[in-house]
Design a protein around this motif. Structure first.
Motif, PDB file in Angstrom:
ATOM      1  N   SER B  49       9.513  10.216   5.677  1.00 12.41           N
ATOM      2  CA  SER B  49      10.469   9.128   5.485  1.00 12.41           C
ATOM      3  C   SER B  49       9.898   7.829   6.039  1.00 12.41           C
ATOM      4  O   SER B  49       8.888   7.829   6.754  1.00 12.41           O
ATOM      5  CB  SER B  49      11.790   9.452   6.177  1.00 12.41           C
ATOM      6  OG  SER B  49      11.606   9.574   7.579  1.00 12.41           O
ATOM      7  N   ILE B  50      10.570   6.737   5.707  1.00 12.15           N
ATOM      8  CA  ILE B  50      10.172   5.435   6.228  1.00 12.15           C
ATOM      9  C   ILE B  50      11.401   4.543   6.327  1.00 12.15           C
ATOM     10  O   ILE B  50      12.260   4.538   5.432  1.00 12.15           O
ATOM     11  CB  ILE B  50       9.073   4.795   5.346  1.00 12.15           C
ATOM     12  CG1 ILE B  50       8.519   3.529   6.012  1.00 12.15           C
ATOM     13  CG2 ILE B  50       9.587   4.491   3.944  1.00 12.15           C
ATOM     14  CD1 ILE B  50       7.230   3.038   5.375  1.00 12.15           C
ATOM     15  N   SER B  51      11.463   3.813   7.414  1.00 15.45           N
ATOM     16  CA  SER B  51      12.520   2.833   7.604  1.00 15.45           C
ATOM     17  C   SER B  51      12.074   1.507   7.012  1.00 15.45           C
ATOM     18  O   SER B  51      10.880   1.218   6.909  1.00 15.45           O
ATOM     19  CB  SER B  51      12.788   2.671   9.094  1.00 15.45           C
ATOM     20  OG  SER B  51      13.527   1.502   9.364  1.00 15.45           O
ATOM     21  N   SER B  52      13.040   0.688   6.644  1.00 16.11           N
ATOM     22  CA  SER B  52      12.711  -0.605   6.020  1.00 16.11           C
ATOM     23  C   SER B  52      12.047  -1.582   6.980  1.00 16.11           C
ATOM     24  O   SER B  52      11.542  -2.625   6.552  1.00 16.11           O
ATOM     25  CB  SER B  52      13.971  -1.237   5.424  1.00 16.11           C
ATOM     26  OG  SER B  52      14.937  -1.460   6.439  1.00 16.11           O
ATOM     27  N   GLU B  58       2.670   7.630   8.212  1.00 13.03           N
ATOM     28  CA  GLU B  58       1.670   8.641   7.884  1.00 13.03           C
ATOM     29  C   GLU B  58       1.981   9.940   8.610  1.00 13.03           C
ATOM     30  O   GLU B  58       2.349   9.942   9.786  1.00 13.03           O
ATOM     31  CB  GLU B  58       0.286   8.119   8.298  1.00 13.03           C
ATOM     32  CG  GLU B  58      -0.881   8.926   7.820  1.00 13.03           C
ATOM     33  CD  GLU B  58      -2.205   8.234   8.126  1.00 13.03           C
ATOM     34  OE1 GLU B  58      -2.173   7.066   8.575  1.00 13.03           O
ATOM     35  OE2 GLU B  58      -3.250   8.847   7.914  1.00 13.03           O
ATOM     36  N   ASP B  59       1.806  11.059   7.903  1.00 10.82           N
ATOM     37  CA  ASP B  59       1.992  12.370   8.514  1.00 10.82           C
ATOM     38  C   ASP B  59       1.009  13.332   7.861  1.00 10.82           C
ATOM     39  O   ASP B  59       1.252  13.847   6.769  1.00 10.82           O
ATOM     40  CB  ASP B  59       3.433  12.844   8.318  1.00 10.82           C
ATOM     41  CG  ASP B  59       3.695  14.177   9.007  1.00 10.82           C
ATOM     42  OD1 ASP B  59       4.826  14.691   8.895  1.00 10.82           O
ATOM     43  OD2 ASP B  59       2.779  14.730   9.662  1.00 10.82           O
ATOM     44  N   SER B  74       5.633   4.195  -2.437  1.00 12.29           N
ATOM     45  CA  SER B  74       4.735   5.179  -3.023  1.00 12.29           C
ATOM     46  C   SER B  74       4.402   6.239  -1.985  1.00 12.29           C
ATOM     47  O   SER B  74       4.431   5.987  -0.773  1.00 12.29           O
ATOM     48  CB  SER B  74       3.463   4.521  -3.558  1.00 12.29           C
ATOM     49  OG  SER B  74       2.761   3.876  -2.514  1.00 12.29           O
ATOM     50  N   LEU B  75       4.094   7.417  -2.488  1.00 14.82           N
ATOM     51  CA  LEU B  75       3.670   8.542  -1.652  1.00 14.82           C
ATOM     52  C   LEU B  75       2.236   8.877  -2.032  1.00 14.82           C
ATOM     53  O   LEU B  75       1.947   9.108  -3.206  1.00 14.82           O
ATOM     54  CB  LEU B  75       4.568   9.753  -1.885  1.00 14.82           C
ATOM     55  CG  LEU B  75       4.168  11.043  -1.170  1.00 14.82           C
ATOM     56  CD1 LEU B  75       4.321  10.893   0.342  1.00 14.82           C
ATOM     57  CD2 LEU B  75       4.968  12.234  -1.684  1.00 14.82           C
TER      58      LEU B  75
END
Lengths: 116, 113
Positions: B49-52, B58-59, B74-75
């Protein structure tokens, strides 16, 4: 996905019958969400419940659909007088009291409803 | 009104190469974005996930990039593995809508050995 239990996995109903879908959240999770996936589409939010409370039902069809999450027992999604358009995969997800989204909350394996 | 769109229904890549899955959104209230992976007959599994407030997270082999001005995320999966073959869903949430997620239509990724 093993933590969120949905049953049955497959359900076949004739038009006009009732469908009952059950969801047992992960241990310690008090928030339950129901989503529906129609063929070739993404998941669509239906309803968000906490124990004994409906928090957000903005995605629920106005008629024939209802959901509950009683103090004891699983959450139930109930569809009365099913029609062919109700055929879909219904997914339940659960999250802990706080921070559910930070972990993407956990989905069950779904119930595939087929209306014949 | 499809607020989250994944315009590529399918993507095929070679093992070891990079997979790039794209997602666009229209609702400027969205402030949290997630990627899920889904195998047939299973429920979606949370990936990343990502917050705005960030533009990258990265994981391991998975990196999500967020371009708020373009309303695009994008992933990236590097290197891609055959076990990555699945349907990938982008999802978004707005603080005003609580924990409700809005999903894209999904992209079927196939990683060829």
């Amino acid at each position: 996905n093993a933590g969120v239990m949905q049953n049955p996995r497959h359900l076949v109903r004739r038009r006009g019958q009732e469908a009952r879908l059950r969801c047992s959240p992960m241990k310690g999770h008090s928030h339950v969400y129901w989503y529906r996936q129609l063929p070739e589409e993404g998941l669509k939010f239906m309803v968000y419940l906490q124990k004994e409370n409906i928090i957000d039902e903005s995605g629920m069809p106005k008629e024939r659909f209802s959901a509950e999450f009683p103090k004891e027992g699983p959450s139930i999604l109930r569809i009365q007088q099913v029609v062919r358009g109700d055929s879909a995969a219904y997914f339940c997800a659960s999250s802990p009291k706080t921070g559910g989204l930070n972990y993407g909350y956990t989905f069950g394996s779904g119930t595939r409803l087929t209306v014949v | 009104d499809q607020q989250v769109k994944q315009n590529s229904p399918s993507l095929s890549v070679q093992e070891g190469r990079i997979s790039i899955l794209n997602c666009d959104y229209t609702n400027s209230m969205f402030d949290y974005f997630l990627w899920y992976k889904k195998y047939p007959a299973e429920g979606p599994t949370f990936l990343i996930s990502i917050s705005s407030i960030k533009d990258k997270n990265e994981d391991g082999r998975f990196t999500v990039f967020l371009n708020k001005s373009a309303k695009h995320l994008s992933l990236h999966i590097v290197p891609s593995q055959p076990g990555d073959s699945a349907v990938y869903f982008c999802a978004a949430s707005a603080e005003t809508s609580g924990s409700r997620l809005t999903f894209g239509e999904g992209t079927q990724l196939t990683v060829n050995p």
